[in-house]
Design an enzyme around this catalytic site. Sequence first.
Site, PDB file in Angstrom:
ATOM      1  CE  LYS A   8      35.343 -14.703  52.553  1.00 24.22           C
ATOM      2  NZ  LYS A   8      35.408 -14.525  54.006  1.00 24.22           N
ATOM      3  CG  ASP A 135      39.495 -14.880  52.283  1.00 20.45           C
ATOM      4  OD1 ASP A 135      39.959 -15.797  52.974  1.00 20.45           O
ATOM      5  OD2 ASP A 135      38.865 -13.912  52.744  1.00 20.45           O
TER       6      ASP A 135
HETATM    7  O1  C5P Z   1      46.361 -13.144  53.001  1.00 18.20           O
HETATM    8  P1  C5P Z   1      45.588 -11.926  53.316  1.00 18.20           P
HETATM    9  O2  C5P Z   1      46.115 -10.698  52.673  1.00 18.20           O
HETATM   10  O3  C5P Z   1      44.122 -12.108  53.107  1.00 18.20           O
HETATM   11  O4  C5P Z   1      45.759 -11.753  54.896  1.00 18.20           O
HETATM   12  C1  C5P Z   1      45.877 -10.510  55.559  1.00 18.20           C
HETATM   13  C2  C5P Z   1      46.530 -10.723  56.917  1.00 18.20           C
HETATM   14  O5  C5P Z   1      45.709 -11.569  57.740  1.00 18.20           O
HETATM   15  C3  C5P Z   1      47.860 -11.448  56.863  1.00 18.20           C
HETATM   16  O6  C5P Z   1      48.928 -10.571  56.689  1.00 18.20           O
HETATM   17  C4  C5P Z   1      47.937 -12.165  58.214  1.00 18.20           C
HETATM   18  O7  C5P Z   1      48.378 -11.262  59.206  1.00 18.20           O
HETATM   19  C5  C5P Z   1      46.490 -12.460  58.512  1.00 18.20           C
HETATM   20  N1  C5P Z   1      46.151 -13.859  58.165  1.00 18.20           N
HETATM   21  C6  C5P Z   1      46.543 -14.878  59.026  1.00 18.20           C
HETATM   22  N2  C5P Z   1      46.212 -16.184  58.707  1.00 18.20           N
HETATM   23  C7  C5P Z   1      45.486 -16.479  57.614  1.00 18.20           C
HETATM   24  C8  C5P Z   1      45.072 -15.442  56.739  1.00 18.20           C
HETATM   25  C9  C5P Z   1      45.410 -14.141  57.045  1.00 18.20           C
HETATM   26  O8  C5P Z   1      47.175 -14.637  60.035  1.00 18.20           O
HETATM   27  N3  C5P Z   1      45.151 -17.738  57.367  1.00 18.20           N
END
Ligand code: C5P
Length: 270
Positions: A8, A135
């Site tokens: 994406k 995502d």
């Molecule tokens: O959820 P994901 O593993 O993709 O996110 C990795 C890190 O990015 C999370 O631990 C968080 O610190 C940060 N994050 C965030 N806000 C979001 C998505 C991700 O702060 N909406």
Amino acid sequence: MRINANCKINIGLDVLRRRADGYHDLSTVMMPVVGLYDVVEVVPIEGEENEFHSLGLVVDCPADQNLCIKAARLMQQRYGVGAVSITLDKRVPFGAGLGGGSSDATAVLVAMNDIFSLALDEQTLIDLASELGSDTAFFVRNTPQLCEGRGEIMTPVELNLGGKWLVLVKPDEGVSTREAYAGVKPAEPALSLTERLAKPIEEWQNSVKNDFEPSVFAAHPVIADVKQQLIDAGALYASMSGSGSTVFGLFAEKEKAQQFLSVTPFIYQL
Ligand code: C5P
């Protein structure tokens, strides 16, 4: 079962505020790039232990921490289904802001739903995907969506980019999601992203922004240079995708997009 787990891009990414749970509320439009994908093959096997095999780009991550295996374990725990062997042919660059790992994980959920005839509906798959990342939920629908909250609250959007040429350039330097969030300054925009995207694409460059760019560009000037090259080459709009480091450009003319063939193989007509 074999799935082409496409990546994406983010067209606009507002980081609105930091939340009490440590995540950030976002407002971003995600659009599938169907031409660039990992191939995820999932087959049922005997026993309880899942298997993971990888081909293609070398992923610097122990197999048991791969999001594909986490997705398989989640399905086993939640629905008591059997084990699977997953073969991941990795083609989407990682540390790239293209959501490749998230797409792979969602592909495993979708494949296991089919293989084990679970008949889970879209919302259930979205909820499962949200447990694995931010995502991941987007790839359940895999059509242009305004993504809000942590990224999991989705509303379909019309983008009207059909016929445009998309150039994706992945600089050698990667950016980790952690690094990108550490540098971001959350802010609430005066006009919503949807309102800004409703204006002609020629007006996007000054209003449709990715809030990760200022700090990421300061730490990695090479990424800022790539964006400037796309603009100088006549892109209607150029931006970093997600937390970077991929930068994309949208072009009206094929010839302008193809000037980048010596820099990147990732050029697609939308
Ligand atoms: O959820 P994901 O593993 O993709 O996110 C990795 C890190 O990015 C999370 O631990 C968080 O610190 C940060 N994050 C965030 N806000 C979001 C998505 C991700 O702060 N909406």
